[in-house]
Design an enzyme around this catalytic site. Structure first.
Site, mmCIF file in Angstrom:
data_model
loop_
_atom_site.group_PDB
_atom_site.id
_atom_site.type_symbol
_atom_site.label_atom_id
_atom_site.label_comp_id
_atom_site.label_asym_id
_atom_site.label_seq_id
_atom_site.Cartn_x
_atom_site.Cartn_y
_atom_site.Cartn_z
ATOM 1 N N SER A 129 15.335 -78.308 -47.440
ATOM 2 C CA SER A 129 14.044 -78.582 -46.951
ATOM 3 C C SER A 129 13.298 -79.168 -48.227
ATOM 4 C CB SER A 129 13.244 -77.201 -46.734
ATOM 5 O OG SER A 129 12.021 -77.339 -46.471
ATOM 6 N N TYR A 170 10.909 -67.956 -48.825
ATOM 7 C CA TYR A 170 11.882 -68.898 -48.116
ATOM 8 C C TYR A 170 12.277 -69.973 -48.724
ATOM 9 C CZ TYR A 170 12.834 -72.693 -44.882
ATOM 10 O OH TYR A 170 13.413 -73.683 -44.275
ATOM 11 N N LYS A 226 16.278 -71.433 -50.135
ATOM 12 C CA LYS A 226 16.945 -72.649 -50.098
ATOM 13 C C LYS A 226 17.423 -73.241 -51.284
ATOM 14 C CE LYS A 226 16.269 -73.413 -45.575
ATOM 15 N NZ LYS A 226 17.574 -73.575 -44.799
#
Ligand code: NAD
Ligand code: WQD
Length: 362
Positions: free
Chosen positions: A124, A148, A152
């Site tokens: 992302s 979050y 990643k």
């Protein structure tokens, strides 16, 4: 030979399954349906006229995953499965680390056991944190501003280490910017749980009358009209990017990161205007203060993907809004109505993860 698609029932996964099937690939889907519906995969079949094996289990279940590799001739994996809500990750960090990071460790372990070393990973643009400059190139500093994003980043680091340890691996880290839109059939699209966090699903629910008005988070950013600027990308362009990345990893080794964006940023006000044209509805809005953690502007330099993958986004903002609207208008409650299984929001994964994390032979 088949492509294993983890999280294939989700928003980006379903669109990618359609493109893979249309391009002649066989696919196998694994999904625990924690944030999706079985109906979405029935619609992939409806669109493509093709059926494929579907396995419903949590990726933390290593033995189940090994069974998939035992029962199918897997040549590569596209790994979408993951939790993605930033706010939720702040409240439930352990859930995010277990679900996203540990499941990827397990996936790679099983892949290694079956000598499958081609992987496309859903990263992302969040790994760029608060960007120092735009447009963002892949060599921009990597950082995280929430759990979050950190999952990643941790997974990217782990996959880079994996490639260093064994030159047989070939991995593409695809850093998506802001995926929106839906398949042109209007049969698959984004079906968020509860009140959407993201701009486009929120706007489309205002247009359909499910939500009263949009809250615009800040009009005092140092941008042209004061609202936040993002690189919105059509989900079908994104899906096509996965097909090109798959071709690339099957003819190379090592790890490479690619931005999947259009290279053009749009402000919140521009998005409202574009959606009003597409839907022929007025979008009432109020200006609120900035949302904590938001950045002023974030958009990609997408040249590397164009040069090395032969991929470039081709669908413009009006098409993104029209396709979103067709999906929203035809499916006001997303997949909800046609589905008896409600998404299970908090699977009790931690005990399982602790058990299954033990190294095991296949
Ligand atoms: P989504 O929630 O619609 O799809 C994810 C799918 O994975 C869901 O079907 C869910 O049920 C499944 N899943 C989650 N955890 C699982 C587990 N442990 N085992 C098995 N299945 C599991 O999300 P999406 O928008 O399609 O995103 C796909 C991927 O792309 C995610 O990894 C996300 O972090 C990443 N991503 C999304 C965006 C975005 O804005 N949509 C942006 C950048 C990156
Ligand atoms: C876009 C713009 C908001 C909602 C998030 C995640 C990111 C990635 C994609 C996965 C911003 C404004 C929004 C609203 C608004 N996901 N906005 N009113 O924040 O760029 O990215 O989703 O990796 O990690 O952080 O997307 O759609 O939430 O916001 O004014 O109700 O719209 O302030 O400027 P974002 P978004």
């Amino acid at each position: 030979m088949a492509i294993l698609v983890t999280g294939g029932a989700g928003y980006i996964g379903t669109h990618t399954c359609v493109e893979l099937l249309n391009e002649g690939h066989d696919i196998v889907v694994v999904d625990n349906f924690s944030n999706s519906h079985r109906e979405s995969l029935q619609r992939v079949t409806e669109i493509t006229g093709q059926t494929f094996p579907i396995y419903a289990f949590d990726l933390l279940e290593k033995e189940e995953l090994a069974r998939v590799f035992e029962e199918n001739d897997i040549e590569a994996v596209i790994h979408f499965a993951g939790l993605k809500a930033v706010g939720e990750s702040v409240e439930e960090p352990l859930w995010y680390y277990a679900n996203n990071v540990i499941s990827t460790v397990i996936l790679c372990e099983v892949m290694k056991n079956y000598n499958v070393k081609n992987l496309v990973f859903s990263s992302s643009a969040t790994v760029y944190g608060n960007p120092n400059e735009v447009p963002i190139t892949e060599d921009h500093l990597l950082t995280a501003t929430n759990p979050y994003g950190r999952t990643k980043l941790m997974i990217e680091d782990m996959l880079r280490d994996l490639c260093l340890s064994d030159a047989g691996w070939s991995i593409a880290l695809l850093r998506y910017f802001n995926p929106i839109g839906a398949h042109e059939s209007g049969r698959i699209g984004e079906s968020p749980n509860g009140i959407p966090n993201n701009l486009m699903p929120y706007i489309s629910q205002v247009a359909i009358g499910k939500l009263e008005r949009l809250n615009v988070f800040g009009n005092d950013y140092p941008t042209e009209d004061g609202t936040g600027v993002r690189d919105y990308i059509h989900v079908v362009d994104l899906a096509e990017g996965h097909c090109r990345a798959l071709e690339k990893i099957q003819t190379s080794t090592g790890v490479e990161a690619y931005n999947l964006g259009t290279g053009r940023g749009y402000s919140v006000f521009e998005m409202i205007a574009a959606f009003e044209i597409a839907s022929d509805k007025l979008i009432p809005y109020s200006i609120l203060k900035r949302r904590p953690g938001d950045v002023a502007a974030c958009y990609a330099n997408p040249i590397k993907a164009e040069k090395e993958l032969g991929w470039k986004a081709s669908r413009g903002i009006q098409q993104m809004c029209q396709d979103t609207w067709r999906w929203q208008a035809g499916n006001p409650n997303g997949y909800e109505e046609n589905n008896i299984l409600k998404p299970q929001r908090k699977p009790p994964v931690l005990n399982k993860a602790a058990d299954l994390f033990m190294p095991a032979s296949k």
